[in-house]
Design an enzyme around this catalytic site. Structure first.
Site, PDB file in Angstrom:
ATOM      1  CB  CYS A  31      -1.106  -0.331   1.236  1.00 10.28           C
ATOM      2  SG  CYS A  31      -1.750   1.571   1.293  1.00 10.28           S
ATOM      3  CB  CYS A  34       0.174   2.106   4.275  1.00 10.04           C
ATOM      4  SG  CYS A  34      -1.345   0.742   3.740  1.00 10.04           S
TER       5      CYS A  34
END
Length: 302
Positions: A31, A34
């Site tokens: 991600c 993230c």
């Protein structure tokens, strides 16, 4: 920052949140967002100095946890307090927005200092060290002036030690809101009783005169209340409540329920601090306070 799995979730998140807010960061190695918010969260955890705890959950590896929290996209952050989710956000928010989110829930530095000083004060009182307790409570109020519990304990201890002038100075910043905060109102009623007592030059003669007036007219509520105030001023709490009950048994609404309000004030003043107990347990109630609460309920509800 701690990596959390289903195996350590209970200890690192649920139990930990009973003491400190826990921010759970649901992420995954693939991600991109993230990787943006992760360093921001770690920076803020350090900056906030223990005011919240950051844990990370790999959503790919811990799908059961992700499902339990209804995670639909990542990154998603969930804040837990006292074992329960209280708020959260999705996406890689800018640092300023994350800080604003935390500041809504995380205690300030002053609050933490006040809590620590308050706890230390109660330990000192348990050991009979009133001097240390007094200093700790002064520090607690200074660190967090909005902490009404610390201020209540400070003013109460000052009054118990006969330091009425300092008690009034400590109480002055909250006097305007005392009528709307029950425990502060209780302190004000105690201080009023002490002020009334200070005007009595011969307490024994005054008490005798009140007893005579009450014997002549058991519904002389002004005399009964004056007697109760005199007893409060000298710390004869149960006798004061007994006198107030005599008024309540005859006229519950007398003088805008003055007897009931003053009775509750006495209960607030004499109730000792609640000891810490394990989750789910109810702390024991002081037997005198419990008994007089029951007596009040019996009279008021009759």
């Amino acid at each position: 920052m701690i990596d959390v799995t289903i195996a350590n979730f209970e200890a690192e998140v649920i139990e930990a949140s009973m003491q400190t807010p826990v921010l759970v960061d649901f992420w995954a190695p693939w991600c991109g967002p993230c990787k943006v918010i992760g360093p921001i969260l770690e920076k803020l955890e350090t900056e906030y100095g223990g005011r919240f705890k950051l844990v990370k959950v790999d959503s790919d590896q811990e799908q059961q946890l992700a499902a339990a929290f209804g995670i639909r996209s990542i990154p998603t952050c969930v804040l837990l307090m006292n074992g329960q989710p209280v708020d959260g956000f999705m996406g890689a928010l800018p640092e300023g927005q994350v800080r604003a989110f935390l500041d809504k829930h995380v205690p300030g530095e002053g609050e933490l200092v006040a809590e620590a000083e308050e706890a230390a004060a109660q330990e000192a009182l348990a050991d009979g060290d009133t001097e240390t307790a007094l200093e700790r409570l002064r520090q607690a109020v200074q660190a967090d002036p909005e902490n009404d519990d610390a201020r209540f304990d400070l003013v109460k201890l000052l009054l118990e030690l006969g330091e009425d002038d300092e008690a009034k100075v400590a109480f002055a910043p909250v006097i305007a809101k005392a009528a709307g905060v029950r425990r502060l109102d209780s302190l004000k009623r105690w201080m009023d009783a002490r002020d009334a007592q200070a005007e009595v030059t011969e307490p024994e003669a005054r008490m005798a005169a009140l007893d005579t007036a009450i014997a002549a007219n058991k519904r002389d509520f002004d005399a009964r209340f004056a007697r109760a105030q005199l007893l409060m001023a000298y710390g004869q709490w149960t006798a004061a409540m007994d006198e107030l009950l005599e008024i309540l048994m005859r006229d519950k609404s007398w003088n805008d329920e003055l007897a009931r309000k003053t009775y509750i004030a006495v209960l607030d003043v004499i109730e000792p601090p609640k000891p810490k107990v394990a989750e789910g347990q109810v702390p024991p109630e002081d037997p005198t306070v419990a008994s007089y609460r029951r007596r009040l309920s019996s009279v008021v509800l009759s």
